[in-house]
Each structure stands twice: as C-alpha cells, then as structure tokens.
Design a protein around this motif. Structure first.
Motif, PDB file in Angstrom:
ATOM      1  N   SER A 152       0.557  -1.093  -0.064  1.00  0.00           N
ATOM      2  CA  SER A 152      -0.306  -0.216  -0.072  1.00  0.00           C
ATOM      3  C   SER A 152       0.851   1.641   0.748  1.00  0.00           C
ATOM      4  CB  SER A 152      -0.738   0.315   1.015  1.00  0.00           C
ATOM      5  OG  SER A 152      -2.103  -1.520   1.257  1.00  0.00           O
ATOM      6  N   THR A 153       2.067   1.070   0.708  1.00  0.00           N
ATOM      7  CA  THR A 153       3.072   2.580   0.945  1.00  0.00           C
ATOM      8  C   THR A 153       4.285   2.573  -0.656  1.00  0.00           C
ATOM      9  OG1 THR A 153       4.108   1.547   2.401  1.00  0.00           O
ATOM     10  CG2 THR A 153       2.742   1.998   3.303  1.00  0.00           C
ATOM     11  N   GLY A 154       3.601   3.818  -0.277  1.00  0.00           N
ATOM     12  CA  GLY A 154       5.098   3.803  -1.698  1.00  0.00           C
ATOM     13  C   GLY A 154       4.880   5.475  -2.207  1.00  0.00           C
ATOM     14  N   VAL A 155       5.978   5.821  -3.068  1.00  0.00           N
ATOM     15  CA  VAL A 155       5.280   7.518  -3.532  1.00  0.00           C
ATOM     16  C   VAL A 155       4.138   7.678  -3.836  1.00  0.00           C
ATOM     17  CG1 VAL A 155       6.270   9.173  -5.347  1.00  0.00           C
ATOM     18  CG2 VAL A 155       7.834   7.557  -4.742  1.00  0.00           C
ATOM     19  N   ILE A 156       3.234   6.279  -4.669  1.00  0.00           N
ATOM     20  CA  ILE A 156       2.143   6.343  -5.529  1.00  0.00           C
ATOM     21  C   ILE A 156       1.249   5.769  -4.253  1.00  0.00           C
ATOM     22  CG2 ILE A 156       0.183   5.937  -6.965  1.00  0.00           C
ATOM     23  CD1 ILE A 156       2.234   5.996  -8.864  1.00  0.00           C
ATOM     24  N   HIS A 157       0.207   6.626  -3.109  1.00  0.00           N
ATOM     25  CA  HIS A 157      -0.376   5.529  -2.150  1.00  0.00           C
ATOM     26  C   HIS A 157      -1.843   4.611  -2.787  1.00  0.00           C
ATOM     27  CE1 HIS A 157      -1.506   4.772   1.750  1.00  0.00           C
ATOM     28  NE2 HIS A 157      -3.328   4.789   1.236  1.00  0.00           N
ATOM     29  N   LEU A 158      -1.414   3.527  -2.379  1.00  0.00           N
ATOM     30  CA  LEU A 158      -2.956   2.987  -3.217  1.00  0.00           C
ATOM     31  C   LEU A 158      -3.474   2.283  -1.524  1.00  0.00           C
ATOM     32  CD1 LEU A 158      -1.912   0.253  -5.562  1.00  0.00           C
ATOM     33  CD2 LEU A 158      -2.487   2.461  -5.847  1.00  0.00           C
ATOM     34  N   SER A 159      -4.708   2.044  -1.501  1.00  0.00           N
ATOM     35  CA  SER A 159      -5.376   1.749  -0.074  1.00  0.00           C
ATOM     36  C   SER A 159      -5.840  -0.017  -0.389  1.00  0.00           C
ATOM     37  CB  SER A 159      -6.702   2.033  -0.254  1.00  0.00           C
ATOM     38  OG  SER A 159      -7.611   1.580  -1.471  1.00  0.00           O
ATOM     39  N   PRO A 160      -5.786  -0.521   0.905  1.00  0.00           N
ATOM     40  CA  PRO A 160      -5.694  -1.861   1.192  1.00  0.00           C
ATOM     41  C   PRO A 160      -6.963  -2.133   0.063  1.00  0.00           C
ATOM     42  CG  PRO A 160      -5.424  -0.567   3.183  1.00  0.00           C
ATOM     43  CD  PRO A 160      -5.683   0.568   2.068  1.00  0.00           C
ATOM     44  N   LEU A 161      -8.073  -1.846   0.075  1.00  0.00           N
ATOM     45  CA  LEU A 161      -9.041  -2.038  -0.938  1.00  0.00           C
ATOM     46  C   LEU A 161      -8.622  -2.075  -2.297  1.00  0.00           C
ATOM     47  CD1 LEU A 161     -11.840  -3.046  -0.951  1.00  0.00           C
ATOM     48  CD2 LEU A 161     -12.659  -1.052  -1.937  1.00  0.00           C
ATOM     49  N   GLU A 162      -7.765  -1.284  -3.002  1.00  0.00           N
ATOM     50  CA  GLU A 162      -7.349  -1.071  -4.348  1.00  0.00           C
ATOM     51  C   GLU A 162      -6.012  -2.384  -4.332  1.00  0.00           C
ATOM     52  OE1 GLU A 162      -7.761   3.652  -5.842  1.00  0.00           O
ATOM     53  OE2 GLU A 162      -5.820   2.545  -3.793  1.00  0.00           O
ATOM     54  N   VAL A 163      -5.836  -2.676  -3.237  1.00  0.00           N
ATOM     55  CA  VAL A 163      -4.546  -3.683  -3.466  1.00  0.00           C
ATOM     56  C   VAL A 163      -5.244  -4.621  -3.607  1.00  0.00           C
ATOM     57  CG1 VAL A 163      -2.372  -5.122  -1.888  1.00  0.00           C
ATOM     58  CG2 VAL A 163      -2.769  -2.282  -2.102  1.00  0.00           C
ATOM     59  N   ILE A 164      -5.966  -5.087  -2.799  1.00  0.00           N
ATOM     60  CA  ILE A 164      -6.619  -5.979  -2.267  1.00  0.00           C
ATOM     61  C   ILE A 164      -7.235  -6.681  -4.693  1.00  0.00           C
ATOM     62  CG2 ILE A 164      -8.108  -7.597  -2.303  1.00  0.00           C
ATOM     63  CD1 ILE A 164      -8.014  -6.942   1.026  1.00  0.00           C
ATOM     64  N   ASN A 165      -8.464  -5.735  -4.950  1.00  0.00           N
ATOM     65  CA  ASN A 165      -8.850  -5.165  -6.162  1.00  0.00           C
ATOM     66  C   ASN A 165      -7.552  -6.185  -6.769  1.00  0.00           C
ATOM     67  OD1 ASN A 165     -11.156  -5.435  -5.160  1.00  0.00           O
ATOM     68  ND2 ASN A 165     -11.368  -2.954  -5.492  1.00  0.00           N
ATOM     69  N   THR A 166      -6.771  -5.143  -7.066  1.00  0.00           N
ATOM     70  CA  THR A 166      -5.845  -5.418  -7.691  1.00  0.00           C
ATOM     71  C   THR A 166      -5.418  -6.653  -7.964  1.00  0.00           C
ATOM     72  OG1 THR A 166      -5.044  -2.976  -7.206  1.00  0.00           O
ATOM     73  CG2 THR A 166      -3.598  -4.946  -9.086  1.00  0.00           C
ATOM     74  N   LEU A 167      -4.797  -7.301  -6.836  1.00  0.00           N
ATOM     75  CA  LEU A 167      -4.486  -8.510  -6.562  1.00  0.00           C
ATOM     76  C   LEU A 167      -4.876  -9.799  -6.747  1.00  0.00           C
ATOM     77  CD1 LEU A 167      -2.643  -8.317  -3.403  1.00  0.00           C
ATOM     78  CD2 LEU A 167      -0.905  -8.945  -5.469  1.00  0.00           C
TER      79      LEU A 167
END
Length: 340
Positions: A32-47
């Motif tokens: 989730s963390t980095g220069v471009i932040h992703l929410s936990p939900l976005e991470v799960i959807n992407t995975l």
C-alpha cells in the motif's frame, strides 16, 4: 540460553502462526505504501485482477518483486547466521563478520567491473549469473578462512578471528576496484554494498527462490547436527558425529545462502547476527526451532526495514542495509553488554 519453562509444541505452533500473521499484515502495508499510495482495498482488487492498468503496473512490476525479494533475502541471511553461530559456537558470528558477505560482494563487484559493458545488469541472464559469481566469492572466502584457521582441526575462536582478518582484506580489495570504476558503476556498487535491493524484478526472484527452497529445508533437516556441535567437538565426536564433515557441510549451506542473498540484496549487515538471538530468546536453544523461527523473523525484519527505507524520506530511498543496521544496533549493543 534456556527455553522458557513449559514451552511445548503448541507454543511453538502459536508463535509460527503469529509470525506468519505479522508477515501477511506487513505484506499488505508494504504493497500500500510508496510514492503512489494505494488503499488496502485497491491492493486486494488489483491482486485478484480487478485493478486498473496503472495499479497493476505499480504492484506487479515495481512493488511485489521487491517485497518478495526482501522476504527471501531476510530468511536466507537469518538462517545463514543461525548456522554459523551453531557451527562456530560463537554468538557473535554472522556472514558479514566472518567475511563471507564481503567475499560474495567482491565477486559481484568484479562482475560489474568486467562485464557491465557487455552484459546488461537488468537482463534475465545477469540475474542468474550474479548469484553464481557471489557463490564463488563466498565459497572462496569460506575456503580461505577454513584453510587459514586449520591447525589439527578448526578451533571455533580461531575461525572467527581469521574471518575478521579475511573480511578486512576483502574490504580493501573492494575499495581498490571501486576506485577503478567509472563514476556511474562506482555509485551503483557503493549503494549496493550498503545493502540495497537494487534490482527488484522477477528475474532475481526466480534466481534466488531455488536456493531458499532447497537450502533452508536442508538446514532444518541438519538441525540435530548443529545441536550436537554446540556441545563441543570432543562430546560431538564421542556421540559418533563426524565433526569436520558435518562442520564443512553446514558451512557450505550457510555460505551458499549468504552468497545468493548478497547477490540480490548487497551487503546487509547485522541481520544474520541479531535474528538468531531473537529466535533463541523466543524458543530456546534447539535448532529444530531456531531455524524456522529465524526464517520468519528474518523475512519480517527485512520487509519492515525495506518498507521504512522506501517511505520514511520518500521519494528518496534509504538502502535497506542501513535501516537494518539502525534497527539492529541497539540490540547488538545489548548483546555485547550481556556477553560475559
């Protein structure tokens, strides 16, 4: 260090489950963390294949390879340190102090120095060649240490002292070759030697994965030999153990793990020293428990360090080896104060 009174198999399994849960939680935090932040939900959807093209690029091409590499390198270096501490019967032994990391690092720097112009460092081929160079350098360092420490057998204290001397010699050779590099290669080698997962791509993951999957289970299989060696050479020989044969085999496993991990993660210091002590405090002195716990704690510690290094001064990244050193130094000082 003695195991806690009443420690049993259920406690051990509970600790394993707890560490795995922490690793999974930290895994999602890292994604989730980095220069471009992703929410936990976005991470799960992407995975699960429901993210945007941009999110898939960020996760699968940039973040996920680095996180998986951190897990593998952390596990490998921690188990290497646990083996070396058992073989040398010295709580302050680790691949960095003994010169094994430096030997592997010297081999990789030679690879960069001689083949940088003819073989792209980002190519799939280089990802598989570099661990081999690192392994050769680590084995050469281990052979040299073992040869110089031999005197009617290998005394564990002599092994440590010779390792420190060889480490100093290889460090001097590293400086010489770095000074002869062009500025771009010098900068790359300097950052890498500080401990940096500098080429986080899937090629390095696939190159490192077989080493971890084969050597760590083998180390667990040989855990009883480590237990016997910790009793001292005379007692181990009296129990029917071929001391030198077992010592050489275990050293080879530790060297191979350290060499492969150094090729992918550079000169990450202290991790192989501190993690086995943490494992020993949790589960006691039995290597059947120390090695699995070291595997998980090492993976967790390096993933946490990598996440901190990439986010605390974002967009600037701090080499993971520096973060590990900062986190480990207080515990290392504590160990020195407790050592009699």
């Amino acid at each position: 260090m003695k195991a806690k009174q009443g420690f049993n198999k259920k406690n051990f399994i509970a600790i394993i489950i707890g560490l795995i849960a922490l690793i999974i939680a930290m895994f999602f935090v890292s994604l989730s963390t980095g220069v471009i932040h992703l929410s936990p939900l976005e991470v799960i959807n992407t995975l699960i294949g429901q993210g945007t093209d941009k999110q898939e690029l960020i996760l699968f091409d940039f973040r996920l390879p680095g996180i998986v590499l951190a897990l593998l390198i952390g596990a490998g270096l921690a188990v290497s340190g646990a083996i070396l501490q058992g073989v040398t019967q010295n709580d302050l032994a680790d691949p960095g102090i003994l010169g094994i990391n430096t030997g592997a690092g010297l081999a990789v720097v030679l690879f960069i120095f001689f083949f940088q112009d003819t073989l792209s460092m980002s190519s799939t081929l280089s990802a598989f060649i570099m661990p081999l160079f690192a392994l050769v350098g680590a084995i050469f360092a281990a052979f040299l240490i073992y040869f110089l420490a031999w005197k009617d057998g290998v005394n564990p204290i002599r092994l440590i002292l010779v390792g420190i001397g060889v480490n100093a010699g290889f460090s001097a050779a590293l400086i010489i070759f770095q000074l002869k590099m062009d500025p771009q290669d010098f900068r790359q080698a300097t950052v890498w030697l500080a401990g940096d997962i500098w080429s986080a791509n899937w090629s390095f993951v696939w190159a490192l994965l077989p080493w971890i999957l084969i050597l760590i289970p083998f180390a667990i299989h040989k855990a009883n030999s480590l237990n016997v060696l910790n009793l001292g050479d005379d007692i181990a020989a009296g129990l029917g153990t071929s001391v030198e044969t077992e010592r050489r085999l275990l050293l080879l496993v530790a060297v191979a793990l350290a060499g492969a991990c150094v090729a992918a993660g550079g000169g990450i210091a202290f991790l192989g020293l501190v993690v086995p002590h943490i494992a020993r405090r949790i589960v006691g002195p039995t290597h059947q428990r120390i090695i699995p716990i070291s595997t998980l704690v090492g993976a967790l510690l390096l993933m946490v360090s990598d996440t901190i290094g990439k986010t605390i001064l974002s967009p600037t990244e701090i080499p993971v080896g520096i973060v590990v050193a900062i986190l480990s130094t207080p515990y290392f000082i504590y160990l020195l104060m407790k050592t009699k």
